[in-house]
Design a protein around this motif. Structure first.
Motif, PDB file in Angstrom:
ATOM      1  N   GLN A  26      -1.869  11.735 -10.313  1.00 15.26           N
ATOM      2  CA  GLN A  26      -1.883  12.193  -9.277  1.00 15.26           C
ATOM      3  C   GLN A  26      -3.494  12.854  -7.545  1.00 15.26           C
ATOM      4  O   GLN A  26      -4.364  13.155  -8.350  1.00 15.26           O
ATOM      5  CB  GLN A  26      -1.224  14.105  -8.852  1.00 15.26           C
ATOM      6  N   VAL A  27      -3.128  12.178  -7.085  1.00 15.56           N
ATOM      7  CA  VAL A  27      -4.474  11.660  -6.015  1.00 15.56           C
ATOM      8  C   VAL A  27      -3.930  12.857  -4.790  1.00 15.56           C
ATOM      9  O   VAL A  27      -3.007  12.840  -4.415  1.00 15.56           O
ATOM     10  CB  VAL A  27      -4.711  10.495  -4.868  1.00 15.56           C
ATOM     11  N   SER A  28      -4.942  14.099  -4.743  1.00 18.77           N
ATOM     12  CA  SER A  28      -4.710  14.740  -3.618  1.00 18.77           C
ATOM     13  C   SER A  28      -6.337  14.696  -2.707  1.00 18.77           C
ATOM     14  O   SER A  28      -6.757  14.673  -2.838  1.00 18.77           O
ATOM     15  CB  SER A  28      -4.353  16.082  -4.107  1.00 18.77           C
ATOM     16  N   PHE A  29      -5.360  14.126  -1.145  1.00 14.17           N
ATOM     17  CA  PHE A  29      -6.909  14.507   0.474  1.00 14.17           C
ATOM     18  C   PHE A  29      -6.460  15.768   0.770  1.00 14.17           C
ATOM     19  O   PHE A  29      -5.194  16.491   1.563  1.00 14.17           O
ATOM     20  CB  PHE A  29      -6.111  13.369   0.787  1.00 14.17           C
ATOM     21  N   GLN A  30      -7.724  16.530   0.715  1.00 20.70           N
ATOM     22  CA  GLN A  30      -7.339  17.780   1.210  1.00 20.70           C
ATOM     23  C   GLN A  30      -7.516  17.942   2.896  1.00 20.70           C
ATOM     24  O   GLN A  30      -8.485  16.986   3.864  1.00 20.70           O
ATOM     25  CB  GLN A  30      -8.361  19.140   0.404  1.00 20.70           C
ATOM     26  N   THR A  31      -7.525  18.024   3.445  1.00 18.36           N
ATOM     27  CA  THR A  31      -7.117  18.235   5.075  1.00 18.36           C
ATOM     28  C   THR A  31      -8.120  19.349   4.906  1.00 18.36           C
ATOM     29  O   THR A  31      -8.147  20.060   4.966  1.00 18.36           O
ATOM     30  CB  THR A  31      -5.798  18.589   5.884  1.00 18.36           C
ATOM     31  N   ALA A  78       3.670  12.165  -2.259  1.00 14.56           N
ATOM     32  CA  ALA A  78       4.399  12.821  -3.444  1.00 14.56           C
ATOM     33  C   ALA A  78       4.239  14.494  -2.908  1.00 14.56           C
ATOM     34  O   ALA A  78       3.927  15.133  -2.972  1.00 14.56           O
ATOM     35  CB  ALA A  78       4.121  12.648  -4.449  1.00 14.56           C
ATOM     36  N   GLY A  79       4.572  13.812  -1.094  1.00 12.40           N
ATOM     37  CA  GLY A  79       4.226  15.596  -0.055  1.00 12.40           C
ATOM     38  C   GLY A  79       2.953  14.847   0.823  1.00 12.40           C
ATOM     39  O   GLY A  79       2.229  14.276   0.408  1.00 12.40           O
ATOM     40  N   GLU A  80       3.138  16.145   1.316  1.00  9.32           N
ATOM     41  CA  GLU A  80       1.969  16.314   2.502  1.00  9.32           C
ATOM     42  C   GLU A  80       0.189  15.310   1.728  1.00  9.32           C
ATOM     43  O   GLU A  80       0.143  17.023   0.405  1.00  9.32           O
ATOM     44  CB  GLU A  80       1.899  17.021   3.892  1.00  9.32           C
ATOM     45  N   GLY A  81      -0.550  14.886   1.567  1.00 11.52           N
ATOM     46  CA  GLY A  81      -1.671  14.692   1.528  1.00 11.52           C
ATOM     47  C   GLY A  81      -1.733  14.861   0.134  1.00 11.52           C
ATOM     48  O   GLY A  81      -2.488  14.754  -0.972  1.00 11.52           O
ATOM     49  N   SER A  82      -0.622  14.367  -0.451  1.00 13.71           N
ATOM     50  CA  SER A  82      -0.551  13.774  -2.419  1.00 13.71           C
ATOM     51  C   SER A  82      -0.047  12.348  -2.659  1.00 13.71           C
ATOM     52  O   SER A  82       1.395  11.970  -1.722  1.00 13.71           O
ATOM     53  CB  SER A  82       0.156  14.851  -3.179  1.00 13.71           C
ATOM     54  N   ALA A 109       0.747  -1.502  -0.154  1.00 15.13           N
ATOM     55  CA  ALA A 109       0.113   0.270   0.060  1.00 15.13           C
ATOM     56  C   ALA A 109       0.815   1.428  -0.164  1.00 15.13           C
ATOM     57  O   ALA A 109       1.953   1.078   0.644  1.00 15.13           O
ATOM     58  CB  ALA A 109      -0.667   0.051   1.515  1.00 15.13           C
ATOM     59  N   ILE A 110       0.092   2.707  -0.146  1.00 14.32           N
ATOM     60  CA  ILE A 110       0.236   3.370  -0.484  1.00 14.32           C
ATOM     61  C   ILE A 110       0.293   4.146   0.888  1.00 14.32           C
ATOM     62  O   ILE A 110      -0.557   4.495   1.580  1.00 14.32           O
ATOM     63  CB  ILE A 110       0.740   3.737  -1.834  1.00 14.32           C
ATOM     64  N   ILE A 111       1.793   4.838   1.391  1.00 14.16           N
ATOM     65  CA  ILE A 111       0.914   6.286   2.908  1.00 14.16           C
ATOM     66  C   ILE A 111       1.518   7.291   2.149  1.00 14.16           C
ATOM     67  O   ILE A 111       2.750   7.204   2.437  1.00 14.16           O
ATOM     68  CB  ILE A 111       0.652   5.189   4.326  1.00 14.16           C
ATOM     69  N   THR A 112       0.467   8.594   3.320  1.00 13.59           N
ATOM     70  CA  THR A 112       1.074   9.625   3.089  1.00 13.59           C
ATOM     71  C   THR A 112       0.484  10.366   4.002  1.00 13.59           C
ATOM     72  O   THR A 112      -0.518  10.444   4.677  1.00 13.59           O
ATOM     73  CB  THR A 112       0.556  10.470   1.540  1.00 13.59           C
TER      74      THR A 112
END
Length: 301
Positions: free
Chosen positions: A294-299, A269-273, A207-210
């Motif tokens: 590129q998948v981004s997770f907004q906090t 790819a950086g915080e939340g990405s 799995a990938i973790i960010t």
């Protein structure tokens, strides 16, 4: 997506192309820049490395071209053998810092190989290796709770604890929902290690973790629940003084290429990405090509 060239400084050692090494980020400290530890990995020639490298930023030119420095670090004592698919994490205790290495797989020992099994890989023994970066001393530790080898698991660290989550076992060819908490006390003299088992793990590998912010809050994406079954769900993981907590997270709207692909891989790819790669499959006109997402997770504020 733009790719910029990176060059190595003149005093750098050679860093071979590695697949599935253990990579660990070191936060800046004592005026030193952000750096990365890289251990092990498998080369394109199917050789498995036992080397440890330290990668730091050397300079950034006016054209934003990045120069990095790579140095091989020598370990002494009980040194971990060649492996891939393992993890490294940093722990802090009593004002000291150490690196924790666990898991992975390697080739069968030479004395046990036959003609048929010459290139067979096996789970590495479930030992925990602890080493400091200042003196390069390494020690191996065996804990009764860690009785089986595991590879391609996740490792999350907070202060003196590392959580090992999921992973694949070659012995049982399974992905049991394992979750362990390893606590490391860096006492004067010899370190003290203890391990606790939880029943709230996730059946997942590769799995990938960010990280999604300055606190110990993470997102798990991708991975596999079985050899031919991708894990399409996402999870939020929170580490605090009480332990580890999981929360369901709505996954992105996957494209048909992602949904129907047999394999996928990527990294933070950086915080939340997350940078996610999916190979083109069943398209003779596009051999050896990949789609990148590129998948981004907004906090939430």
């Amino acid at each position: 997506m733009k790719l910029r060239p990176i060059s190595f400084s003149n005093d750098s050692c050679y860093l071979p192309p590695l697949r599935c090494p253990a990579v660990c980020r070191l936060d800046p400290y004592d005026g030193l820049p952000e750096s990365y530890l890289i251990h092990g990995g498998r080369t394109p020639n199917n050789e498995i490395s036992s080397c440890l490298y330290l990668l730091t930023m050397d300079s950034r030119g006016c054209n934003r071209k990045l120069t990095v420095r790579c140095k091989e670090k020598e370990l002494v004592g009980e040194v971990p053998g060649a492996r891939y698919g393992h993890t490294m994490s940093m722990v802090q205790s009593h004002g000291k810092t150490a690196c924790v290495l666990f898991g992975g797989r390697s080739y069968m020992p030479a004395g046990e190989r036959t003609t048929e099994s010459w290139n067979s890989v096996i789970d590495c023994p479930p030992q925990v290796f602890l080493f400091d970066l200042e003196f390069g001393c390494s020690s191996a530790h065996t804990l009764p709770e860690l009785s089986d080898g595991q590879s391609f698991h996740l490792a999350l660290a907070r202060e003196d604890s590392v959580y090992f989550l999921g992973g694949h076992s070659l012995t049982s060819d399974s992905r049991p929902p394992r979750l362990f908490r390893l606590r490391v006390e860096l006492l004067q003299g010899s370190p003290l290690l203890s391990c606790e088992t939880f029943d709230t793990g996730i059946s997942i590998s590769s799995a990938i973790i960010t990280r999604t912010g300055p606190t110990h809050r993470y997102v798990i994406l991708g991975g596999y629940q079985a050899d031919s079954q991708k894990r399409m769900e996402c999870s939020t993981v929170i580490l605090d003084e009480k332990g580890i907590h999981f929360e369901p997270l709505e996954p992105p709207k996957w494209t048909p290429d992602v949904i129907h692909s047999r394999t996928w891989f990527g990294g933070s790819a950086g915080e939340g990405s997350v940078l996610l790669s999916v190979p083109t499959e069943g398209r003779p006109s596009q051999p050896d090509m990949h789609y990148f997402y590129q998948v981004s997770f907004q906090t939430k504020a």
